[in-house]
Design an enzyme around this catalytic site. Structure first.
Site, mmCIF file in Angstrom:
data_model
loop_
_atom_site.group_PDB
_atom_site.id
_atom_site.type_symbol
_atom_site.label_atom_id
_atom_site.label_comp_id
_atom_site.label_asym_id
_atom_site.label_seq_id
_atom_site.Cartn_x
_atom_site.Cartn_y
_atom_site.Cartn_z
ATOM 1 N N PHE A 192 0.849 -1.192 0.000
ATOM 2 C CA PHE A 192 0.000 0.000 0.000
ATOM 3 C C PHE A 192 0.893 1.254 0.000
ATOM 4 C CE2 PHE A 192 -2.825 3.134 1.929
ATOM 5 C CZ PHE A 192 -3.995 2.914 1.233
ATOM 6 N N ASP B 136 1.294 -4.837 8.778
ATOM 7 C CA ASP B 136 0.158 -3.953 8.561
ATOM 8 C C ASP B 136 -1.085 -4.836 8.438
ATOM 9 O OD1 ASP B 136 -1.862 -2.301 7.530
ATOM 10 O OD2 ASP B 136 -0.394 -0.955 6.620
ATOM 11 N N TYR C 146 -11.435 1.776 10.319
ATOM 12 C CA TYR C 146 -12.604 2.210 9.526
ATOM 13 C C TYR C 146 -12.955 1.231 8.424
ATOM 14 C CZ TYR C 146 -8.691 4.194 6.828
ATOM 15 O OH TYR C 146 -7.506 4.370 6.163
ATOM 16 N N LYS C 147 -12.191 0.147 8.292
ATOM 17 C CA LYS C 147 -12.485 -0.850 7.269
ATOM 18 C C LYS C 147 -13.452 -1.875 7.860
ATOM 19 C CE LYS C 147 -8.407 0.343 4.671
ATOM 20 N NZ LYS C 147 -6.983 0.228 4.458
ATOM 21 N N ARG D 67 -12.057 -3.967 -7.488
ATOM 22 C CA ARG D 67 -11.869 -4.692 -6.234
ATOM 23 C C ARG D 67 -13.224 -4.863 -5.569
ATOM 24 N NH1 ARG D 67 -8.156 -2.299 -1.501
ATOM 25 N NH2 ARG D 67 -10.071 -1.123 -1.202
HETATM 26 C C1 LIG Z 1 -6.184 1.439 4.281
HETATM 27 C C2 LIG Z 1 -4.723 1.231 4.502
HETATM 28 C C3 LIG Z 1 -3.924 2.211 5.112
HETATM 29 C C4 LIG Z 1 -4.523 3.557 5.448
HETATM 30 O O1 LIG Z 1 -3.704 4.382 6.200
HETATM 31 P P1 LIG Z 1 -4.323 5.747 6.755
HETATM 32 O O2 LIG Z 1 -3.261 6.355 7.537
HETATM 33 O O3 LIG Z 1 -5.563 5.401 7.524
HETATM 34 O O4 LIG Z 1 -4.707 6.578 5.548
HETATM 35 C C5 LIG Z 1 -2.596 1.912 5.361
HETATM 36 N N1 LIG Z 1 -2.073 0.712 5.007
HETATM 37 C C6 LIG Z 1 -2.807 -0.237 4.399
HETATM 38 C C7 LIG Z 1 -2.202 -1.541 4.037
HETATM 39 C C8 LIG Z 1 -4.160 -0.002 4.114
HETATM 40 O O5 LIG Z 1 -4.880 -0.919 3.503
#
Ligand SMILES: *Cc1c(COP(=O)(O)O)cnc(C)c1O
Length: 407
Positions: A128, A205, A230-231, A377
């Site tokens: 990501f 992560d 938030y997911k 997705r």
């Molecule tokens: C959604 C996601 C993030 C989001 O990071 P934010 O700081 O909340 O914007 C980070 N890493 C991964 C792998 C994600 O899927």
């Protein structure tokens, strides 16, 4: 009729978690929400809890709320995340900041801890974006060297790939447990052990894992982890993230953003910084209390359902979506694992020109996500998504593709 609508109806009727679907607020005009892995839907009780919190806690307690309760929320809510979703004992998790900021704090603490004996950070070229950018920044600050692993876009990181790159120079290995594009579930236990054999630390992560696949952070010996709420945890847009730090590392790692809320006695307001004992030292500033309230409702729901049942339904949802894709969209490439053990809660399908059908899909009330290049997705949050919803959403996609080819 294809017969799949009857299959969907039967799967919905047999779904032991079906009752949870009625516990979310309606989204007018939405036929199929296929993006609960990017932003979970709001539970009905969340609206009530927020309203009650503002009236009774914020208005009722005013500044007294901090001393009476809010000050301890980072660790208390962290413990609830740990119990509901992480497979972690209390006292090792905090809720704070964003995933990006917590990634920075933990990765930087780990690299500092290993410096100068070890100066390499291992990461995936397809991870990501924020994860890559954060680590690139740390490498620039610390003069660390980045070791990029190229992964199969339809799969993800394997133990063999990790074994090939870790060694006496490795300080930290940063990986996503569930890949944000393919949905590949990494073998976190095996990889963690390999990283430890090389004398390095691992940071997972968990953004696409938490609330979707089972995690056993303590049993796997994981050092550090971060993730979003938030997911799959339905914390709402921008809800704070969580960080896990294995107990044995609490006195050895020092995160770089020394703020008063992570100090040993914040209200002493004295000179100099000494980190608070335990995982509290990960906290920097005032906890985002209001933004944490919805997470409590999400965690209640997940605890009631149980992560085991959630994972079982998740497998069934993605398997059903794959059946539909295979039957209806033969010229689409599935860039996600077919092995259910290696497949997380979402799938990516690819076809040239997908970008052009996206607007039409959204207009028709079908909301998947789009990921370059040409990837749609399909995220299937188990508590809020039904099989008929998956059927209806993919059937709209099929009709759009057919009408486009005809036109
Ligand atoms: C959604 C996601 C993030 C989001 O990071 P934010 O700081 O909340 O914007 C980070 N890493 C991964 C792998 C994600 O899927």
């Amino acid at each position: 009729m294809t017969g799949f609508d009857a299959v969907a109806a039967r799967l919905d009727a047999e779904d032991p978690l079906a009752r949870f679907r009625d516990r979310f607020l309606p989204s007018p005009g939405v036929v199929a929400y296929l993006d609960g892995n990017s932003l979970g839907r709001p539970p009905i009780v969340t609206a009530e809890r927020l309203d009650r919190f503002v009236r009774e806690q914020w208005a009722g307690r005013l500044i007294r709320g901090w001393g009476e309760s809010w000050m301890g929320w980072p660790e208390e809510v962290g413990d609830r995340v740990a119990a509901a979703a992480l497979g972690a004992a209390p006292g090792q998790t905090v809720v704070a900041d964003s995933t990006t900021v917590l990634l920075y704090k933990l990765a930087r603490a780990a690299v500092d801890h290993q410096y100068p004996a070890r100066r390499e950070i291992v990461l995936c070229s397809d991870d990501f974006p924020t994860d890559r950018y954060v680590v690139e920044g740390i490498a620039a600050e610390r003069g660390a060297r980045l070791v990029w692993v190229e992964t199969d876009p339809a799969a993800g990181i394997t133990p063999a790939q990790v074994a090939a790159v870790v060694g006496p120079e490795t300080a930290l290995v940063l990986l996503s447990h569930v890949a944000y594009r393919s949905g590949w579930v990494a073998d976190a236990e095996a990889i963690t052990a390999l990283v430890h054999d090389a004398g390095a630390l691992v940071l997972w992560d968990l953004s696409h894992s938490v609330g979707s696949v089972e995690l056993e952070l303590d049993a796997w010996g994981v050092d550090l982890a971060v993730g979003c709420t938030y997911k799959y945890l339905n914390g709402g847009p921008g809800s704070p993230a969580f960080a896990y730090v294995r107990r044995g590392l609490h006195d050895r790692l020092r995160q770089p953003i020394q703020g008063w809320m992570g100090r040993r006695d914040p209200f002493e307001m004295g000179p100099g910084y000494t980190p608070a004992a335990g995982v509290r030292g990960i906290v920097s500033g005032t906890p985002p209390i209001l933004a944490t309230v919805p997470l409590l409702a999400g965690l209640d729901m997940l605890s009631e359902a149980g992560i085991g049942a959630v994972r079982t339904k998740s497998r069934a949802l993605t398997a059903f979506a794959l059946d539909l894709v295979d039957a209806w969209l033969p010229d689409v490439e599935v860039v996600s694992p077919r092995d259910p053990d290696r497949r997380g809660g979402h799938l990516t399908i690819r076809r040239a020109g997908f970008r052009e059908v996206l607007d039409a899909l959204w207009d028709a009330g079908v909301l998947p996500d789009y990921r370059e290049p040409d990837g749609i997705r399909i995220g299937l949050a188990p508590l809020s998504t039904g099989f008929t919803e998956v059927h209806d959403g993919l059937s709209v996609l099929r009709e759009l593709l057919v009408s486009r080819m005809a036109g």
